[in-house]
Design an enzyme around this catalytic site. Structure first.
Site, mmCIF file in Angstrom:
data_model
loop_
_atom_site.group_PDB
_atom_site.id
_atom_site.type_symbol
_atom_site.label_atom_id
_atom_site.label_comp_id
_atom_site.label_asym_id
_atom_site.label_seq_id
_atom_site.Cartn_x
_atom_site.Cartn_y
_atom_site.Cartn_z
ATOM 1 N N ARG A 79 0.843 -1.201 0.000
ATOM 2 C CA ARG A 79 0.000 0.000 0.000
ATOM 3 C C ARG A 79 0.880 1.254 0.000
ATOM 4 O O ARG A 79 0.574 2.265 -0.619
ATOM 5 C CB ARG A 79 -0.900 -0.031 1.235
ATOM 6 C CG ARG A 79 -2.014 0.938 1.090
ATOM 7 C CD ARG A 79 -3.213 0.656 1.959
ATOM 8 N NE ARG A 79 -4.203 1.648 1.606
ATOM 9 C CZ ARG A 79 -5.354 1.409 1.022
ATOM 10 N NH1 ARG A 79 -5.706 0.191 0.731
ATOM 11 N NH2 ARG A 79 -6.167 2.390 0.713
ATOM 12 N N ASN A 121 -12.058 16.265 -0.423
ATOM 13 C CA ASN A 121 -12.818 15.060 -0.761
ATOM 14 C C ASN A 121 -14.298 15.364 -0.597
ATOM 15 O O ASN A 121 -14.690 16.104 0.307
ATOM 16 C CB ASN A 121 -12.420 13.935 0.204
ATOM 17 C CG ASN A 121 -13.041 12.596 -0.154
ATOM 18 O OD1 ASN A 121 -13.545 12.393 -1.277
ATOM 19 N ND2 ASN A 121 -13.011 11.656 0.772
ATOM 20 N N THR A 122 -15.116 14.806 -1.456
ATOM 21 C CA THR A 122 -16.560 14.936 -1.273
ATOM 22 C C THR A 122 -17.119 13.596 -0.794
ATOM 23 O O THR A 122 -16.803 12.538 -1.349
ATOM 24 C CB THR A 122 -17.261 15.451 -2.549
ATOM 25 O OG1 THR A 122 -18.658 15.530 -2.290
ATOM 26 C CG2 THR A 122 -17.005 14.589 -3.765
ATOM 27 N N HIS A 123 -17.936 13.672 0.258
ATOM 28 C CA HIS A 123 -18.473 12.472 0.896
ATOM 29 C C HIS A 123 -19.999 12.562 0.935
ATOM 30 O O HIS A 123 -20.536 13.612 1.307
ATOM 31 C CB HIS A 123 -17.909 12.357 2.318
ATOM 32 C CG HIS A 123 -18.444 11.171 3.057
ATOM 33 N ND1 HIS A 123 -18.194 9.872 2.643
ATOM 34 C CD2 HIS A 123 -19.226 11.074 4.154
ATOM 35 C CE1 HIS A 123 -18.813 9.037 3.468
ATOM 36 N NE2 HIS A 123 -19.445 9.740 4.388
ATOM 37 N N ASP A 155 -7.567 14.797 5.832
ATOM 38 C CA ASP A 155 -6.508 14.559 6.807
ATOM 39 C C ASP A 155 -6.293 13.051 6.910
ATOM 40 O O ASP A 155 -6.798 12.295 6.071
ATOM 41 C CB ASP A 155 -6.820 15.237 8.154
ATOM 42 C CG ASP A 155 -8.037 14.627 8.845
ATOM 43 O OD1 ASP A 155 -8.544 13.584 8.378
ATOM 44 O OD2 ASP A 155 -8.476 15.205 9.854
ATOM 45 N N ALA A 156 -5.586 12.599 7.936
ATOM 46 C CA ALA A 156 -5.217 11.182 8.003
ATOM 47 C C ALA A 156 -6.389 10.277 8.410
ATOM 48 O O ALA A 156 -6.269 9.054 8.336
ATOM 49 C CB ALA A 156 -4.056 11.004 8.977
ATOM 50 N N GLY A 157 -7.498 10.842 8.835
ATOM 51 C CA GLY A 157 -8.629 10.016 9.257
ATOM 52 C C GLY A 157 -9.547 9.662 8.103
ATOM 53 O O GLY A 157 -9.295 10.003 6.940
ATOM 54 N N ASP A 159 -12.762 10.518 6.527
ATOM 55 C CA ASP A 159 -13.804 11.556 6.418
ATOM 56 C C ASP A 159 -13.871 12.439 7.663
ATOM 57 O O ASP A 159 -14.958 12.826 8.112
ATOM 58 C CB ASP A 159 -15.182 10.904 6.129
ATOM 59 C CG ASP A 159 -15.150 10.057 4.861
ATOM 60 O OD1 ASP A 159 -14.422 10.428 3.917
ATOM 61 O OD2 ASP A 159 -15.826 9.018 4.819
#
Ligand code: GAR
Length: 215
Positions: A79, A121-123, A155-157, A159
């Site tokens: 990864r 990002n779009t969620h 960020d690293a999470g 969403d």
């Protein structure tokens, strides 16, 4: 998260260079491609990347004569190697902003370090509710009466990043996941186009998780 550098082209007046990453049908991408035809929009889609071949999102980019690339996780030994290769491919197009528009993989530490504060990002849910890959289905199963979409700085999470914009849609009694997701996507595309344009034209800053337009 530290305050990101301003989108440089908000300073120079040239359209911001935007790379969009997709994994599927790419209707959000299409909305951005359509908006960016107008020079006054302030953003130019310089490339479209994907984590898989043969998707409609890549075909949409081809039809708009936008260069494409693919970085498929299965082609890499780890990864981490994939994450670095994806960052390299995106970096080659010197983006001011990277937009994840239906990109169904988590970008990793290399990617985030390279483009820190410049990835949105779009969620399809109202964050922090219903993170992950099944936002509309999870909202439906929970029984909420409204849901929507969220544009956030990655960020690293999962969403969890600072929120740029949200849009609300009702959940109807007879919705299934597909009907609800389609209603969300209508509102989501408008939110994405409006706010990517503003990010490009005005720049933005983040203080205490609050995203504000302007330099
Ligand atoms: C969009 O609703 C987007 O928010 C979602 O995938 C859809 C892509 O639609 N992304 C996620 O769920 C990411 N967690 P599109 O391919 O038609 O633009």
């Amino acid at each position: 998260m530290s305050t990101p550098p301003p989108v440089p082209d908000a300073v120079t007046g040239a359209p911001a260079r935007v790379v969009v990453l997709v994994s599927g049908s790419g209707t959000n991408l299409q909305a951005l491609l359509d908006a960016a035809v107008d020079p006054a929009y302030g953003a130019r889609i310089v490339a479209v990347g994907a984590d898989r071949e043969g998707i409609e999102g890549l075909a949409r980019a081809d039809r708009s004569n936008v260069p494409t690339f693919v970085a498929s996780l299965k082609d890499f030994s780890s990864r981490e190697a994939w994450d670095k290769a994806l960052a390299d491919k995106v970096d080659a197009f010197e983006p001011d902003l990277v937009v994840l528009a239906g990109f169904m993989k988590l970008v990793g530490p290399h990617f985030l370090e390279r483009f820190e504060g410049r990835v949105v990002n779009t969620h399809p849910a109202l964050c922090p509710s219903f993170p992950g890959v099944n936002g509309p289905g999870d909202a439906l199963a929970y029984g909420v009466k409204v849901t929507g979409a969220t544009l956030f700085v990655v960020d690293a999470g999962v969403d969890t990043g600072p929120i740029v914009a949200q849009t609300v849609v009702p959940v109807e009694d007879d919705d299934d996941v597909s009907a609800l997701h389609e209603r969300i996507k209508v509102a989501e595309r408008q939110m994405l186009v409006d706010n990517v344009g503003r990010l490009a034209r005005e720049g933005f800053r983040i203080t205490d998780r609050k995203v504000r337009f302007g330099l």
